[in-house]
Scaffold this motif. Sequence first.
Motif, PDB file in Angstrom:
ATOM      1  N   GLY A 178       0.789  -1.232   0.000  1.00 55.71           N
ATOM      2  CA  GLY A 178       0.000   0.000   0.000  1.00 55.71           C
ATOM      3  C   GLY A 178       0.815   1.272   0.000  1.00 55.71           C
ATOM      4  N   ASP A 179       2.001   1.241   0.614  1.00 54.82           N
ATOM      5  CA  ASP A 179       2.815   2.456   0.672  1.00 54.82           C
ATOM      6  C   ASP A 179       3.501   2.762  -0.654  1.00 54.82           C
ATOM      7  OD1 ASP A 179       4.201   0.099   1.256  1.00 54.82           O
ATOM      8  OD2 ASP A 179       5.866   1.176   2.169  1.00 54.82           O
ATOM      9  N   HIS A 180       3.177   2.004  -1.690  1.00 53.22           N
ATOM     10  CA  HIS A 180       3.756   2.229  -3.016  1.00 53.22           C
ATOM     11  C   HIS A 180       2.692   2.496  -4.074  1.00 53.22           C
ATOM     12  CE1 HIS A 180       7.777   0.868  -1.633  1.00 53.22           C
ATOM     13  NE2 HIS A 180       7.008   0.335  -0.713  1.00 53.22           N
ATOM     14  N   ILE A 181       1.460   2.095  -3.763  1.00 52.78           N
ATOM     15  CA  ILE A 181       0.433   2.164  -4.821  1.00 52.78           C
ATOM     16  C   ILE A 181      -0.760   3.068  -4.499  1.00 52.78           C
ATOM     17  CG2 ILE A 181       1.014  -0.158  -5.651  1.00 52.78           C
ATOM     18  CD1 ILE A 181      -1.426  -1.240  -4.231  1.00 52.78           C
ATOM     19  N   SER A 213      12.953   3.175  -2.327  1.00 51.84           N
ATOM     20  CA  SER A 213      11.589   3.656  -2.074  1.00 51.84           C
ATOM     21  C   SER A 213      11.347   3.961  -0.600  1.00 51.84           C
ATOM     22  CB  SER A 213      10.572   2.627  -2.580  1.00 51.84           C
ATOM     23  OG  SER A 213      10.663   2.536  -3.984  1.00 51.84           O
ATOM     24  N   HIS A 214      12.324   3.708   0.242  1.00 49.81           N
ATOM     25  CA  HIS A 214      12.363   4.225   1.612  1.00 49.81           C
ATOM     26  C   HIS A 214      13.799   4.654   1.872  1.00 49.81           C
ATOM     27  CE1 HIS A 214       8.400   2.640   2.523  1.00 49.81           C
ATOM     28  NE2 HIS A 214       8.778   1.480   2.009  1.00 49.81           N
ATOM     29  N   THR A 215      13.944   5.671   2.655  1.00 53.79           N
ATOM     30  CA  THR A 215      15.248   6.263   3.011  1.00 53.79           C
ATOM     31  C   THR A 215      15.893   6.964   1.818  1.00 53.79           C
ATOM     32  OG1 THR A 215      16.629   4.278   2.727  1.00 53.79           O
ATOM     33  CG2 THR A 215      15.603   4.600   4.885  1.00 53.79           C
TER      34      THR A 215
HETATM   35 ZN   LIG Z   1       7.476  -0.056   1.340  1.00 56.51          ZN
END
Ligand SMILES: [Zn+2]
Length: 442
Positions: free
Chosen positions: A96-99, A254-256
């Motif tokens: 979910g944190d990507h789409i 996609s993080h940091t």
């Molecule tokens: Zn993620």
Amino acid sequence: MRLVQVGLSACLFLCISNMTCMAQLRGERPELIQVTDQVYSAVGYSLGNILYVLTHDSIVVIDTSESPDAAKASLAELRRISQLPISHIIYTHFHGDHINGARSFRSGENSSVAIIAQQEHDRELLMFQKLRPYNARLNAIQFGAALPKRDATLELALDPARPVIGYLRPTEKFESEYKFQQGGVQFELYHTQGETSDHLMVWLPESKVLFPGDLFYHSFPMLSSPMKHDRPVLHWAESLDRMRGLNPEHLVPSHTRPLKGAQHIETVLENYAAAIRFVHDETLSCINLGMSVEQARQAVRLPDHLSNLPYLSELYGKVAWSVNGIYRQYTGWYDMVPAHLNPAPVNSLHQAIAQAAGGAAPLYEQARKAHKQADYQLALELLTIALGAEPKHAPCHRLAAEVLSHLAQRSSNGVEKNVYLVAAQEHQQAAGDSVSSDADEP
Ligand SMILES: [Zn+2]
């Protein structure tokens, strides 16, 4: 078909439970980082970064975050640099944190945006939907939904109780690789498993920029999430080797924050893959030596030259949890202890122990001693037995809340902290004590 679509949308925020995110990993404040002339990484707007590639005639978006509002805010910042239309959205994987921020990139002049995902995307989403009630419970714990904001260690950029759904279904899917040219830029997408089975990486060969999705971030990787199904651990290491083979000069996760410098990136990816393989291989050795999973958790330790690396600190994934997951992947559920082959409900054992001890009170006293000696794990286990026997024993609940708060304080892992803090809150409530909330904040 329509029913499936509605179902997919409704379950999206639940998929956020897979996020590889926590406050330390998210970044303190929103920032649009320029990586190259063409590449930008929006960090700190949300748990997931939003990554932009500016071609000569359009913008390609890689990952969209969990929040349509956060996506919109990052796009507003990008609009100070470029007014080009958006031509493509790429999902590195289905979490979910990507789409879930996608809708913010397809409106008006961008109504024909192509959305690209790997072929396993739909299957992964549907599998998630089958466990919707379970995933709702998991979400509430992992993201500390009921915790006061000051305690939150994993923070979403949307309200999990009232999520705004911004997911859009992919328009194009591929199996192993997908290449296209856009505005003079070559994009190469490769199926690279690890975090999920639908995971892909994006490679820009001319500028040597690599987008690894969630296969690299500044933490020991979440090889086995405590409440989630197995992850393809060895494929994760293989995917990292594949990245190394490209010799990237920029790594934009996609993080940091992004990394730069071919040699530095090579070293980082090599160490990341080595850590994964080490934990995997050592766990198998423990299994073959006849060790229990608890013994294996104690035995498997990363060597110092890996454990001291900041990007392998256990902020999100944990070595011990990885041992749990790998051990289970390779063995059955029966641990060769005959009492565990057909166990009775655990409360009947707790009642028998409490009866033998003379009730919950002596167990409570023993837990108090352990608490005083800062052996919080032992205290928690004793209290679990006592409460199994006497579920309404208020002093046990009160002490359990205190012990769990200590365990949370001692932890630097975002998921772990939330698990302990949520449980502490439940014990406080069970004891009849008032629970602090954001409303109590000055
Ligand atoms: Zn993620």
